[in-house]
Design a protein around this motif. Structure first.
Motif, short mmCIF file in Angstrom:
data_model
loop_
_atom_site.label_atom_id
_atom_site.label_comp_id
_atom_site.label_asym_id
_atom_site.label_seq_id
_atom_site.Cartn_x
_atom_site.Cartn_y
_atom_site.Cartn_z
N ILE A 33 34.09 23.68 55.50
CA ILE A 33 35.26 24.11 54.74
C ILE A 33 36.47 23.36 55.29
O ILE A 33 36.96 23.65 56.38
N THR A 34 36.92 22.41 54.55
CA THR A 34 38.12 21.65 54.95
C THR A 34 39.36 22.31 54.36
O THR A 34 39.28 23.23 53.54
N ASP A 35 40.51 21.80 54.78
CA ASP A 35 41.77 22.35 54.26
C ASP A 35 41.88 22.16 52.75
O ASP A 35 42.48 22.98 52.06
N ILE A 56 47.27 32.20 57.26
CA ILE A 56 46.01 32.55 56.62
C ILE A 56 44.92 31.53 56.97
O ILE A 56 43.77 31.88 57.27
N ARG A 57 45.27 30.27 56.93
CA ARG A 57 44.30 29.22 57.28
C ARG A 57 43.85 29.34 58.73
O ARG A 57 42.69 29.08 59.07
N ALA A 58 44.77 29.73 59.61
CA ALA A 58 44.43 29.92 61.02
C ALA A 58 43.42 31.05 61.19
O ALA A 58 42.49 30.96 62.01
N GLU A 63 37.84 32.96 62.20
CA GLU A 63 36.70 33.79 61.80
C GLU A 63 35.44 32.95 61.55
O GLU A 63 34.33 33.47 61.55
N ASN A 64 35.60 31.65 61.32
CA ASN A 64 34.46 30.76 61.06
C ASN A 64 34.57 29.53 61.94
O ASN A 64 35.00 28.46 61.52
N VAL A 69 30.20 26.61 55.25
CA VAL A 69 30.24 27.64 54.21
C VAL A 69 29.18 28.71 54.46
O VAL A 69 29.42 29.90 54.26
N GLY A 70 28.01 28.29 54.91
CA GLY A 70 26.91 29.23 55.13
C GLY A 70 27.18 30.21 56.26
O GLY A 70 26.60 31.31 56.27
N ASP A 71 28.04 29.86 57.19
CA ASP A 71 28.33 30.74 58.32
C ASP A 71 29.52 31.67 58.06
O ASP A 71 29.86 32.50 58.92
#
Length: 328
Positions: A33-35, A56-58, A63-64, A69-71
């Motif tokens: 998941i990129t920006d 929010i991005r932080a 959290e990941n 994406v799968g994690d």
């Protein structure tokens, strides 16, 4: 039969969506998941900046840690964002192309409350949340021991003030005193507007508006200490004792109060009547005078009578004093 077909259609739709979702997760599970693949939308009507897109991005990256994406645990991420005090709601979901979407709605403060040494915001739902170190939202300042069940009516009052150009110009703050009465702080002069309770707000504000337009605009704003609109169908003003032009008015008022407070004088007519009765009683001849001897002429008693009257007059003087004391 129709109900069975509807249930069958819903079941098929759910199965297809599940299949597509699992297929997309397998396909994009190893994708990072990129920006560019993160979409953050702030959905509040009034722009606020307690939380920005960077924050929010932080949280997403924290959290990941793997960035795959799968994690990504979407329910946990959504719960984490909703736990922020300034967040009203958060909706997190993935598109079929592996793009992460975050729809964020922040709390919009209605007023800022200073209560018991604490300083915090209250939104339109009556929810408290702390102030930010990086952002201060412009809103009505309220002070005093405001109860939580009064937040709703207080929010209605602030909204009515904000929507009316006249009220927004005059009222810059709200305070609650120890008697439980609300007061509106004004931008002109040093007077405050006593509102009382939070009932019939619209009628009270209209009454003050009429008073300002018809009378107060022609007066010096420093003339008054308080203008009370808490009583029905009347406005009561309190003069400022430090305003020079009020000196003559306040002196007249003090004189009127002094007249009312002084006791009524005693009636003098009653005192005169009592003293007169005492004098008449003392002029009667005493029954203890000596009888003349037999064969002798009675002597003239004019002089002794004069002496007696003098003596009786001297005796009357204490009677006068006693009469006066009784009357008072």
């Amino acid at each position: 039969m129709k109900n069975k077909y509807r249930i069958l259609k819903i079941a098929i739709t759910v199965i297809l969506l599940g299949f597509l979702l699992s297929f997309s997760l397998k396909k994009f599970g190893g994708q990072k998941i990129t920006d560019n693949n993160i979409s953050v939308k702030m959905n509040e009507k009034t722009p606020v900046y307690f939380v920005d897109e960077k924050d929010i991005r932080a949280i997403v990256n924290k959290e990941n840690p793997s960035g795959k994406v799968g994690d990504l645990n979407i329910p946990a991420l959504e719960k984490k964002i909703n736990a922020l005090p300034a967040i009203d709601s958060a909706n997190v979901y993935l598109n079929l192309n592996g793009k992460l979407n975050l729809d964020i709605k922040q709390r919009v403060p209605i007023f800022r409350l200073n209560k018991d040494g604490r300083d915090f915001y209250v939104d339109d739902k009556g929810v408290e949340f702390p102030i930010s170190k990086t952002y201060s939202h412009p809103c009505m300042l309220v002070t005093g021991n405001v109860k939580t069940d009064e937040y709703g009516k207080l929010a209605e009052l602030v909204e009515k003030i904000d929507k009316d150009d006249f009220s927004k110009k005059y009222f810059i703050g709200i305070s609650k005193d120890n008697n439980g009465d609300y007061n509106l702080l004004t931008s002109e002069g040093n007077y405050k507007v006593e509102l009382g309770d939070l009932d019939n707000i619209e009628l009270k504000v209209k009454g003050f508006k009429a008073f300002v337009e018809k009378y107060l605009v022609y007066q010096d704003p420093l003339k008054y200490n308080m203008i009370s609109i808490k009583y029905q169908n009347q406005i009561v003003t309190t003069l400022n004792p430090y305003f020079k032009e009020n000196d003559s008015i306040l002196k007249v008022g003090n004189l009127e109060l002094a007249k009312v407070s002084t006791p009524a004088p005693a009636k003098k007519t009653e005192a005169k009547l009592k003293i007169g009765n005492v004098k008449k009683e003392t002029k009667k001849p005493s029954s203890t005078s000596k009888k003349p001897k037999e064969g002798t002429k009675p002597k003239a008693t004019a002089k002794p009578k004069a002496k007696e009257t003098k003596k009786t007059e001297k005796k009357i003087t204490p009677a006068k004093a006693k009469a006066k004391v009784k009357v008072e």
